[in-house]
Design a protein around this motif. Structure first.
Motif, PDB file in Angstrom:
ATOM      1  N   ALA A 106       0.831  -1.201   0.000  1.00  0.00           N
ATOM      2  CA  ALA A 106       0.000   0.000   0.000  1.00  0.00           C
ATOM      3  C   ALA A 106       0.870   1.257   0.000  1.00  0.00           C
ATOM      4  O   ALA A 106       0.421   2.330  -0.405  1.00  0.00           O
ATOM      5  N   GLY A 107       2.120   1.100   0.406  1.00  0.00           N
ATOM      6  CA  GLY A 107       3.062   2.217   0.361  1.00  0.00           C
ATOM      7  C   GLY A 107       3.319   2.733  -1.049  1.00  0.00           C
ATOM      8  O   GLY A 107       3.842   3.826  -1.226  1.00  0.00           O
ATOM      9  N   LEU A 108       2.927   1.964  -2.046  1.00  0.00           N
ATOM     10  CA  LEU A 108       3.021   2.457  -3.420  1.00  0.00           C
ATOM     11  C   LEU A 108       1.994   3.564  -3.692  1.00  0.00           C
ATOM     12  O   LEU A 108       2.181   4.380  -4.585  1.00  0.00           O
ATOM     13  N   LEU A 109       0.893   3.577  -2.930  1.00  0.00           N
ATOM     14  CA  LEU A 109      -0.149   4.595  -3.096  1.00  0.00           C
ATOM     15  C   LEU A 109      -0.074   5.684  -2.031  1.00  0.00           C
ATOM     16  O   LEU A 109      -0.742   6.712  -2.160  1.00  0.00           O
ATOM     17  N   LEU A 110       0.692   5.430  -0.991  1.00  0.00           N
ATOM     18  CA  LEU A 110       0.802   6.384   0.106  1.00  0.00           C
ATOM     19  C   LEU A 110       2.227   6.905   0.182  1.00  0.00           C
ATOM     20  O   LEU A 110       3.151   6.165  -0.121  1.00  0.00           O
ATOM     21  N   PRO A 111       2.444   8.128   0.595  1.00  0.00           N
ATOM     22  CA  PRO A 111       1.458   9.101   1.039  1.00  0.00           C
ATOM     23  C   PRO A 111       0.588   9.594  -0.114  1.00  0.00           C
ATOM     24  O   PRO A 111       0.826   9.273  -1.281  1.00  0.00           O
ATOM     25  N   LEU A 112      -0.397  10.379   0.264  1.00  0.00           N
ATOM     26  CA  LEU A 112      -1.343  10.933  -0.708  1.00  0.00           C
ATOM     27  C   LEU A 112      -0.694  12.068  -1.487  1.00  0.00           C
ATOM     28  O   LEU A 112       0.310  12.643  -1.062  1.00  0.00           O
ATOM     29  N   LYS A 113      -1.302  12.401  -2.622  1.00  0.00           N
ATOM     30  CA  LYS A 113      -0.774  13.457  -3.481  1.00  0.00           C
ATOM     31  C   LYS A 113      -1.895  14.368  -3.953  1.00  0.00           C
ATOM     32  O   LYS A 113      -2.982  13.885  -4.284  1.00  0.00           O
ATOM     33  N   ALA A 114      -1.614  15.661  -3.988  1.00  0.00           N
ATOM     34  CA  ALA A 114      -2.537  16.639  -4.563  1.00  0.00           C
ATOM     35  C   ALA A 114      -1.794  17.385  -5.657  1.00  0.00           C
ATOM     36  O   ALA A 114      -0.621  17.733  -5.499  1.00  0.00           O
ATOM     37  N   LEU A 115      -2.476  17.627  -6.753  1.00  0.00           N
ATOM     38  CA  LEU A 115      -1.899  18.362  -7.878  1.00  0.00           C
ATOM     39  C   LEU A 115      -2.616  19.693  -8.011  1.00  0.00           C
ATOM     40  O   LEU A 115      -3.849  19.746  -7.962  1.00  0.00           O
ATOM     41  N   VAL A 116      -1.836  20.756  -8.157  1.00  0.00           N
ATOM     42  CA  VAL A 116      -2.380  22.094  -8.422  1.00  0.00           C
ATOM     43  C   VAL A 116      -1.761  22.553  -9.732  1.00  0.00           C
ATOM     44  O   VAL A 116      -0.543  22.474  -9.910  1.00  0.00           O
ATOM     45  N   TRP A 117      -2.603  23.003 -10.669  1.00  0.00           N
ATOM     46  CA  TRP A 117      -2.062  23.487 -11.937  1.00  0.00           C
ATOM     47  C   TRP A 117      -2.914  24.626 -12.462  1.00  0.00           C
ATOM     48  O   TRP A 117      -4.054  24.810 -12.068  1.00  0.00           O
ATOM     49  N   GLU A 118      -2.287  25.386 -13.353  1.00  0.00           N
ATOM     50  CA  GLU A 118      -2.970  26.498 -14.015  1.00  0.00           C
ATOM     51  C   GLU A 118      -3.139  26.127 -15.484  1.00  0.00           C
ATOM     52  O   GLU A 118      -2.171  25.722 -16.135  1.00  0.00           O
ATOM     53  N   ASP A 119      -4.360  26.261 -15.998  1.00  0.00           N
ATOM     54  CA  ASP A 119      -4.600  25.893 -17.388  1.00  0.00           C
ATOM     55  C   ASP A 119      -4.291  27.065 -18.322  1.00  0.00           C
ATOM     56  O   ASP A 119      -3.858  28.136 -17.886  1.00  0.00           O
ATOM     57  N   GLU A 120      -4.527  26.840 -19.603  1.00  0.00           N
ATOM     58  CA  GLU A 120      -4.192  27.866 -20.609  1.00  0.00           C
ATOM     59  C   GLU A 120      -5.022  29.133 -20.458  1.00  0.00           C
ATOM     60  O   GLU A 120      -4.625  30.197 -20.922  1.00  0.00           O
ATOM     61  N   ALA A 121      -6.157  29.085 -19.783  1.00  0.00           N
ATOM     62  CA  ALA A 121      -6.990  30.264 -19.529  1.00  0.00           C
ATOM     63  C   ALA A 121      -6.650  30.907 -18.179  1.00  0.00           C
ATOM     64  O   ALA A 121      -7.360  31.793 -17.720  1.00  0.00           O
ATOM     65  N   ARG A 122      -5.576  30.446 -17.549  1.00  0.00           N
ATOM     66  CA  ARG A 122      -5.106  30.934 -16.240  1.00  0.00           C
ATOM     67  C   ARG A 122      -6.094  30.615 -15.116  1.00  0.00           C
ATOM     68  O   ARG A 122      -6.147  31.312 -14.119  1.00  0.00           O
ATOM     69  N   VAL A 123      -6.861  29.556 -15.293  1.00  0.00           N
ATOM     70  CA  VAL A 123      -7.744  29.044 -14.249  1.00  0.00           C
ATOM     71  C   VAL A 123      -6.939  28.006 -13.472  1.00  0.00           C
ATOM     72  O   VAL A 123      -6.229  27.191 -14.066  1.00  0.00           O
ATOM     73  N   THR A 124      -7.061  28.047 -12.160  1.00  0.00           N
ATOM     74  CA  THR A 124      -6.321  27.119 -11.316  1.00  0.00           C
ATOM     75  C   THR A 124      -7.217  25.939 -10.936  1.00  0.00           C
ATOM     76  O   THR A 124      -8.392  26.120 -10.609  1.00  0.00           O
ATOM     77  N   TRP A 125      -6.637  24.756 -10.985  1.00  0.00           N
ATOM     78  CA  TRP A 125      -7.340  23.507 -10.701  1.00  0.00           C
ATOM     79  C   TRP A 125      -6.584  22.730  -9.641  1.00  0.00           C
ATOM     80  O   TRP A 125      -5.364  22.854  -9.516  1.00  0.00           O
ATOM     81  N   LEU A 126      -7.312  21.911  -8.911  1.00  0.00           N
ATOM     82  CA  LEU A 126      -6.724  20.968  -7.964  1.00  0.00           C
ATOM     83  C   LEU A 126      -7.247  19.585  -8.291  1.00  0.00           C
ATOM     84  O   LEU A 126      -8.385  19.452  -8.749  1.00  0.00           O
ATOM     85  N   ALA A 127      -6.426  18.586  -8.024  1.00  0.00           N
ATOM     86  CA  ALA A 127      -6.857  17.204  -8.248  1.00  0.00           C
ATOM     87  C   ALA A 127      -6.265  16.311  -7.175  1.00  0.00           C
ATOM     88  O   ALA A 127      -5.175  16.571  -6.650  1.00  0.00           O
ATOM     89  N   ILE A 128      -7.017  15.265  -6.860  1.00  0.00           N
ATOM     90  CA  ILE A 128      -6.542  14.230  -5.946  1.00  0.00           C
ATOM     91  C   ILE A 128      -7.089  12.893  -6.440  1.00  0.00           C
ATOM     92  O   ILE A 128      -8.213  12.812  -6.920  1.00  0.00           O
ATOM     93  N   ASP A 129      -6.266  11.892  -6.327  1.00  0.00           N
ATOM     94  CA  ASP A 129      -6.686  10.534  -6.666  1.00  0.00           C
ATOM     95  C   ASP A 129      -7.139   9.872  -5.371  1.00  0.00           C
ATOM     96  O   ASP A 129      -6.340   9.682  -4.445  1.00  0.00           O
ATOM     97  N   ASP A 130      -8.427   9.556  -5.277  1.00  0.00           N
ATOM     98  CA  ASP A 130      -8.960   8.890  -4.093  1.00  0.00           C
ATOM     99  C   ASP A 130      -8.541   7.428  -4.161  1.00  0.00           C
ATOM    100  O   ASP A 130      -9.130   6.628  -4.883  1.00  0.00           O
TER     101      ASP A 130
END
Length: 138
Positions: free
Chosen positions: A79-103
């Motif tokens: 399970a250590g292959l999936l942990l710790p958890l990760k969050a991604l923050v990125w800015e798209d081409e329209a300068r909108v910011t997004w967040l993502a997490i894999d549950d």
């Protein structure tokens, strides 16, 4: 990459109400306030620049709480292959910011054979990511 990008069903994306830097600061602050450890914060745009390439602002924040993750890895070390958890923050081409997490809770139960009750505390991370994208209550 925008929210419409192809992602597995386990990935939740949230449009931030804030700019990139503020979103990263809110996420980091919220994680620490909720007792999470930030293990590493990778500036992927900076890494791209170091090899002469460009990437819109993108940060990968690796975090967790050993009180929740350790029992999971004690039950199944892989399970250590999936942990710790990760969050991604990125800015798209329209300068909108997004967040993502894999549950990863579904994968830990279905793929690693762990009890749902053991991995349930990890599911709370998704709400923290969503909270960091939103407006503060008035």
């Amino acid at each position: 990459m925008t929210a419409a990008a192809n992602c597995p069903a386990s990935v939740a994306t949230f449009r931030s109400e804030h700019g990139f830097s503020i979103t990263v600061a809110r996420l980091r602050g919220l994680l620490v306030d909720k007792g999470m450890t930030i293990f590493v914060d990778i500036d992927q745009a900076d890494a791209a620049a170091q090899v002469g390439m460009t990437l819109r602002p993108t940060r990968l924040i690796v975090f967790g709480n050993p009180k929740g993750g350790t029992p999971v890895m004690q039950a199944n070390p892989c399970a250590g292959l999936l942990l710790p958890l990760k969050a991604l923050v990125w800015e798209d081409e329209a300068r909108v910011t997004w967040l993502a997490i894999d549950d990863v809770t579904g994968a830990l139960v279905d793929g690693y054979g762990l009890a749902a009750s053991l991995v349930e505390p990890l599911a709370k991370a998704k709400a923290l990511i969503e909270m960091s994208a939103g407006r503060d209550p008035v």
